[in-house]
Design an enzyme around this catalytic site. Structure first.
Site, PDB file in Angstrom:
ATOM      1  N   LYS A   1      56.429 -30.112 -67.702  1.00 22.50           N
ATOM      2  CA  LYS A   1      57.621 -30.846 -67.252  1.00 22.50           C
ATOM      3  C   LYS A   1      57.729 -30.979 -65.724  1.00 22.50           C
ATOM      4  CE  LYS A   1      59.070 -32.353 -70.207  1.00 22.50           C
ATOM      5  NZ  LYS A   1      58.273 -33.357 -70.985  1.00 22.50           N
TER       6      LYS A   1
ATOM      7  N   TRP B   1      44.429 -32.661 -72.481  1.00 21.13           N
ATOM      8  CA  TRP B   1      44.638 -31.249 -72.129  1.00 21.13           C
ATOM      9  C   TRP B   1      43.444 -30.487 -72.718  1.00 21.13           C
ATOM     10  CZ3 TRP B   1      48.298 -34.803 -72.085  1.00 21.13           C
ATOM     11  CH2 TRP B   1      49.501 -34.610 -71.398  1.00 21.13           C
TER      12      TRP B   1
ATOM     13  N   HIS C   1      47.652 -27.129 -68.570  1.00 21.92           N
ATOM     14  CA  HIS C   1      48.823 -26.335 -68.176  1.00 21.92           C
ATOM     15  C   HIS C   1      48.440 -24.863 -68.021  1.00 21.92           C
ATOM     16  CE1 HIS C   1      51.619 -29.580 -68.725  1.00 21.92           C
ATOM     17  NE2 HIS C   1      51.573 -29.603 -70.036  1.00 21.92           N
TER      18      HIS C   1
ATOM     19  N   SER D   1      64.508 -30.613 -67.829  1.00 21.73           N
ATOM     20  CA  SER D   1      63.586 -31.535 -68.496  1.00 21.73           C
ATOM     21  C   SER D   1      63.062 -30.902 -69.791  1.00 21.73           C
ATOM     22  CB  SER D   1      62.437 -31.865 -67.536  1.00 21.73           C
ATOM     23  OG  SER D   1      61.580 -32.803 -68.099  1.00 21.73           O
TER      24      SER D   1
ATOM     25  N   GLY E   1      63.639 -39.115 -64.829  1.00 20.13           N
ATOM     26  CA  GLY E   1      62.707 -39.254 -63.712  1.00 20.13           C
ATOM     27  C   GLY E   1      63.364 -39.124 -62.348  1.00 20.13           C
TER      28      GLY E   1
HETATM   29  P1  A3P Z   1      62.790 -35.766 -66.830  1.00 27.00           P
HETATM   30  O1  A3P Z   1      62.856 -35.143 -68.182  1.00 27.00           O
HETATM   31  O2  A3P Z   1      63.551 -34.969 -65.800  1.00 27.00           O
HETATM   32  O3  A3P Z   1      63.147 -37.205 -66.810  1.00 27.00           O
HETATM   33  P2  A3P Z   1      55.620 -33.843 -67.742  1.00 27.00           P
HETATM   34  O4  A3P Z   1      54.816 -35.076 -67.665  1.00 27.00           O
HETATM   35  O5  A3P Z   1      55.050 -32.704 -66.938  1.00 27.00           O
HETATM   36  O6  A3P Z   1      55.920 -33.470 -69.161  1.00 27.00           O
HETATM   37  O7  A3P Z   1      57.002 -34.123 -67.017  1.00 27.00           O
HETATM   38  C1  A3P Z   1      57.929 -35.004 -67.598  1.00 27.00           C
HETATM   39  C2  A3P Z   1      58.958 -35.327 -66.543  1.00 27.00           C
HETATM   40  O8  A3P Z   1      58.382 -36.194 -65.553  1.00 27.00           O
HETATM   41  C3  A3P Z   1      60.152 -36.072 -67.149  1.00 27.00           C
HETATM   42  O9  A3P Z   1      61.269 -35.688 -66.339  1.00 27.00           O
HETATM   43  C4  A3P Z   1      59.740 -37.518 -66.896  1.00 27.00           C
HETATM   44  O10 A3P Z   1      60.810 -38.429 -66.937  1.00 27.00           O
HETATM   45  C5  A3P Z   1      59.162 -37.387 -65.488  1.00 27.00           C
HETATM   46  N1  A3P Z   1      58.303 -38.512 -65.108  1.00 27.00           N
HETATM   47  C6  A3P Z   1      57.248 -39.018 -65.783  1.00 27.00           C
HETATM   48  N2  A3P Z   1      56.752 -40.088 -65.132  1.00 27.00           N
HETATM   49  C7  A3P Z   1      57.506 -40.259 -64.021  1.00 27.00           C
HETATM   50  C8  A3P Z   1      57.509 -41.218 -62.956  1.00 27.00           C
HETATM   51  N3  A3P Z   1      56.655 -42.218 -62.905  1.00 27.00           N
HETATM   52  N4  A3P Z   1      58.451 -41.071 -61.978  1.00 27.00           N
HETATM   53  C9  A3P Z   1      59.339 -40.072 -62.024  1.00 27.00           C
HETATM   54  N5  A3P Z   1      59.395 -39.141 -63.008  1.00 27.00           N
HETATM   55  C10 A3P Z   1      58.493 -39.239 -64.002  1.00 27.00           C
END
Ligand code: A3P
Length: 288
Positions: A44, A77, A99, A129, A250
């Protein structure tokens, strides 16, 4: 935070995604190539965002070449055994996600010339998140008890263990030439600047127009609308997107909409204690 799990070298793994054999194989047997690029994060923290950016850079901003596969096939992954069939088919340079914490990472990496890009995010936003993610990823039993959720996170009861240990483990490599770290918040504030720095680290030369394309296709809006990046192809019995979006908000600072003042102060105290020996200061420490 409830999910069926096992512990490996002090770190919690979800049984639905991993087995002790798959993690042990990732640590001891996985073959790292010198031209590999590893996208490493605590969950996240912007993992999928970095997958998008790195693949776009690899294809010089050409989204028709970069986004032919869904995100988990583009940069699987490697600790998940079921993804190895995708890894075996990858064109070099392979962009592989993980991870895993530093002490369980592929042993062969440390003898290679491969590179790691490590993305870090404000842990309070990681908690928020993850809290929402547990509602859509069916391996979790969702909870409404945010206080318990914070406590579990602090105690390392989340997938991939303690956030604090993850950061401190990987930061041992901060001065290594093969290691580059960036924060989610830096990317949000200046995506283009981040892309330029990542290209420089990876030795990839893109012209201004190509960098503009990488930025254009890796914004939150572009990824949210892109079926190859928004996980909409996942079967609903694994990820139920009727309960929430993977591409959720995001933003930085959503924790302020979830933490009470008391929870925030409590977390701050723990954070100070656990991070005091790191001798590094992060973007969010000034603003939180
Ligand atoms: P939120 O749940 O706060 O919106 P991961 O990829 O490590 O699982 O993280 C997911 C988080 O990254 C989510 O956060 C997602 O919305 C955010 N995210 C993914 N792509 C993004 C982008 N292009 N810009 C900003 N945030 C992004």
């Amino acid at each position: 935070m409830s999910f069926d799990h096992f512990d490996y070298k002090g770190v919690r793994f979800a049984k639905e995604l991993h087995t002790e054999e798959s993690v042990s194989c990732a640590e001891n047997e996985f073959e790292v190539f010198d031209d590999d690029i590893y996208n490493v994060t605590y969950p996240k923290s912007g993992t999928n965002w970095m997958i998008e950016i790195l693949n776009l850079i690899k294809h010089k901003g050409d989204v028709t070449k970069s986004d032919v596969l869904s995100i988990q096939r583009r940069s699987p992954w490697y600790e998940e055994a079921t993804f190895h069939e995708y890894i075996d088919k990858m064109d070099p340079p392979r962009i592989i996600t993980s991870h895993l914490p530093h002490h369980i990472f592929a042993k062969s990496f440390f003898k290679s010339k491969a590179k790691i890009i490590y993305t870090i995010r404000n842990p309070r936003d990681v908690i928020v998140s993850l809290f929402h993610f547990t509602k859509i990823l069916n391996l979790f039993t969702p909870t409404e008890n945010f206080q318990n959720f914070i406590e579990d996170f602090i105690q390392g009861k989340a997938m991939f263990g303690s956030w604090f240990d993850h950061i401190k483990g990987w930061m041992q490599m901060k001065d290594d030439k093969r290691f580059f770290f960036i924060t989610y918040e830096e990317l949000l504030q200046d995506l283009r600047g981040g892309v330029v720095r990542i290209c420089k680290f990876g030795g990839q030369e893109l012209d201004d127009a190509q960098i503009d394309l990488v930025v254009k296709h890796s914004t939150f809006k572009s990824m949210k609308e892109n079926p190859m990046s928004n996980w909409s192809e996942m079967p609903s019995e694994i990820m139920d997107l009727s309960k929430g979006a993977f591409m959720r908000k995001g933003i930085s600072g959503d924790w302020k909409n979830h933490f009470t003042v008391a929870q925030s102060e409590y977390f701050d105290k723990i954070y100070q204690e656990k991070m005091k020996d790191l001798n590094m200061s992060f973007f969010w420490e000034q603003s939180s």
